[in-house]
Write an enzyme that holds these catalytic residues in place. Structure first.
Site, PDB file in Angstrom:
ATOM      1  N   ASP A  84       3.033   7.310  -4.221  1.00  0.00           N
ATOM      2  CA  ASP A  84       2.865   5.904  -3.842  1.00  0.00           C
ATOM      3  C   ASP A  84       3.905   5.535  -2.775  1.00  0.00           C
ATOM      4  O   ASP A  84       5.098   5.798  -2.968  1.00  0.00           O
ATOM      5  CB  ASP A  84       3.054   5.058  -5.117  1.00  0.00           C
ATOM      6  CG  ASP A  84       2.713   3.593  -4.913  1.00  0.00           C
ATOM      7  OD1 ASP A  84       1.848   3.286  -4.080  1.00  0.00           O
ATOM      8  OD2 ASP A  84       3.312   2.755  -5.619  1.00  0.00           O
ATOM      9  N   HIS A  85       3.484   4.936  -1.686  1.00  0.00           N
ATOM     10  CA  HIS A  85       4.395   4.516  -0.605  1.00  0.00           C
ATOM     11  C   HIS A  85       5.331   5.638  -0.155  1.00  0.00           C
ATOM     12  O   HIS A  85       6.556   5.472  -0.121  1.00  0.00           O
ATOM     13  CB  HIS A  85       5.229   3.291  -1.018  1.00  0.00           C
ATOM     14  CG  HIS A  85       4.399   2.059  -1.133  1.00  0.00           C
ATOM     15  ND1 HIS A  85       3.956   1.358  -0.038  1.00  0.00           N
ATOM     16  CD2 HIS A  85       3.894   1.432  -2.216  1.00  0.00           C
ATOM     17  CE1 HIS A  85       3.216   0.334  -0.446  1.00  0.00           C
ATOM     18  NE2 HIS A  85       3.156   0.360  -1.762  1.00  0.00           N
ATOM     19  N   ASP A 105       3.153   5.699   3.915  1.00  0.00           N
ATOM     20  CA  ASP A 105       3.371   4.298   4.271  1.00  0.00           C
ATOM     21  C   ASP A 105       4.141   4.242   5.587  1.00  0.00           C
ATOM     22  O   ASP A 105       5.369   4.283   5.612  1.00  0.00           O
ATOM     23  CB  ASP A 105       4.136   3.585   3.145  1.00  0.00           C
ATOM     24  CG  ASP A 105       4.361   2.113   3.475  1.00  0.00           C
ATOM     25  OD1 ASP A 105       4.027   1.692   4.599  1.00  0.00           O
ATOM     26  OD2 ASP A 105       4.878   1.396   2.605  1.00  0.00           O
ATOM     27  N   GLY A 208      -0.309  -4.382  -5.186  1.00  0.00           N
ATOM     28  CA  GLY A 208       0.157  -5.627  -5.817  1.00  0.00           C
ATOM     29  C   GLY A 208      -0.844  -6.187  -6.805  1.00  0.00           C
ATOM     30  O   GLY A 208      -1.073  -7.394  -6.861  1.00  0.00           O
ATOM     31  N   GLY A 209      -1.448  -5.307  -7.612  1.00  0.00           N
ATOM     32  CA  GLY A 209      -2.504  -5.731  -8.544  1.00  0.00           C
ATOM     33  C   GLY A 209      -2.036  -6.613  -9.691  1.00  0.00           C
ATOM     34  O   GLY A 209      -2.856  -7.203 -10.388  1.00  0.00           O
ATOM     35  N   ASN A 229      -3.893  -1.066  -7.254  1.00  0.00           N
ATOM     36  CA  ASN A 229      -2.628  -0.540  -7.786  1.00  0.00           C
ATOM     37  C   ASN A 229      -1.971  -1.524  -8.747  1.00  0.00           C
ATOM     38  O   ASN A 229      -1.805  -2.704  -8.415  1.00  0.00           O
ATOM     39  CB  ASN A 229      -1.639  -0.312  -6.642  1.00  0.00           C
ATOM     40  CG  ASN A 229      -2.063   0.785  -5.697  1.00  0.00           C
ATOM     41  OD1 ASN A 229      -3.126   1.361  -5.843  1.00  0.00           O
ATOM     42  ND2 ASN A 229      -1.223   1.068  -4.731  1.00  0.00           N
TER      43      ASN A 229
HETATM   44  P1  13P Z   1       2.521  -4.381  -8.650  1.00  0.00           P
HETATM   45  O1  13P Z   1       3.889  -3.861  -8.966  1.00  0.00           O
HETATM   46  O2  13P Z   1       2.544  -5.758  -8.115  1.00  0.00           O
HETATM   47  O3  13P Z   1       1.597  -4.226  -9.824  1.00  0.00           O
HETATM   48  O4  13P Z   1       1.967  -3.493  -7.451  1.00  0.00           O
HETATM   49  C1  13P Z   1       1.827  -2.109  -7.618  1.00  0.00           C
HETATM   50  C2  13P Z   1       1.605  -1.424  -6.330  1.00  0.00           C
HETATM   51  O5  13P Z   1       0.986  -1.935  -5.420  1.00  0.00           O
HETATM   52  C3  13P Z   1       2.154  -0.063  -6.181  1.00  0.00           C
HETATM   53  O6  13P Z   1       1.968   0.438  -4.907  1.00  0.00           O
END
Ligand code: 13P
Length: 287
Positions: A84-85, A105, A208-209, A229
């Site tokens: 992730d990122h 990213d 940012g789910g 996510n």
């Molecule tokens: P949240 O931490 O807001 O759930 O977002 C997770 C995310 O987007 C990880 O890349």
């Protein structure tokens, strides 16, 4: 066996549902997400941030743990292990370590440099059968206690990056990591619609789910989001369940201090959160 996320997200986009990426932080987290996916017959993506990878002992440790669980817990639903990122260097580390998917990213670079590095990493990932996610337009979040508002990506830049052969694309549409501030303006569906019109079948990713209202999630899926996510929400639910257990004094009685008991309520809380998200995202019974 781990699979790339390309196929599961193509199916999700065509079927108008989204696959959840749940970030993992330790063994309990990983086991909770995998068992919930299996119980709900749902595909799933395990997200690993660079920080979480380091915390768990390094990427090879994570790969060993996840592969061991897939076999011994008899997980048969499609599972992708995704950085992730990722930075440029860490994408290479995860490709070598045995991940099945990476996110590069490059959103903080100029668009020219993002394009150059993404192009190179697409070739490196695909040569080993991994899927790759790119990002355009940075996704806000809390830094040094200040919550930045999410930016909206330029749809033409999204098209440029989508055309590099990435498997799925994260684009800022006003979404942010962590909790949303009270004055959050919401997701920009206008931006999302413009991006989808230019990028066609490309599965889009919503970061940012945590804390996005269900109706907004459903609208985002209808406009091409195929991967969502979630990280903070699992952390909050895990912390709340652990705190409740400790405040009840159970950790001090009998064998309550045993970590297998102490972390039990948090484990169950993550399972419940993941199941709820899979239902909202529509991925149940889509394995
Ligand atoms: P949240 O931490 O807001 O759930 O977002 C997770 C995310 O987007 C990880 O890349």
């Amino acid at each position: 066996m781990l699979v790339s996320a390309a196929e599961m997200l193509k199916k999700a986009k065509a079927g108008k549902y989204a696959v959840g990426q749940f970030n993992i932080n330790n063994l309990e987290w990983t086991k909770a997400v995998l068992l919930t996916a299996q119980e709900n017959n749902s595909p799933v993506i395990l997200g690993v941030s660079e920080g979480a990878g380091k915390y768990m002992g390094g990427y090879k440790t994570v790969v060993g743990m996840v592969n061991g669980m897939l076999e011994e817990l008899k997980i048969t639903v499609p599972v992708a292990l995704h950085l992730d990122h990722g930075s440029y260097d860490h994408c290479y580390k995860c490709i070598e370590a045995g991940f099945s998917s990476v996110m590069f990213d490059g959103s903080h670079y100029s668009i020219e440099e993002n394009v150059a590095k993404t192009t190179e990493l697409v070739a490196a990932a695909h040569a080993k059968g991994l899927s790759i996610e790119a990002e355009v337009g940075s996704i806000g979040g809390e830094e040094d206690g200040v919550v930045g508002m999410g930016e909206c990506a330029d749809p033409n830049e999204c098209k440029m990056v989508a055309d590099l052969g990435v498997d799925f694309l994260a684009a800022g549409i006003g979404n942010i990591h962590g909790k949303y501030p009270a004055n959050w303006a919401g997701l920009s569906f206008e931006t999302l619609d413009a991006i989808q019109k230019l990028t066609g079948d490309m599965p889009l990713v919503l970061h940012g789910g945590t804390g996005i209202p269900t109706e907004m999630i459903q609208e985002a899926i209808s406009l091409g989001v195929a991967k969502i996510n979630v990280n903070t929400e699992c952390q909050l639910t895990f912390a709340a369940a652990t705190r409740k257990y400790i405040e009840a004094g159970k950790d001090l009685e009998g064998k309550g201090f045993d970590p297998r008991k102490l972390l039990g309520p948090g484990f169950e809380a993550i399972k419940a959160t993941v199941k709820e998200k899979m239902e909202i995202f529509g991925s149940v019974n889509k394995a």
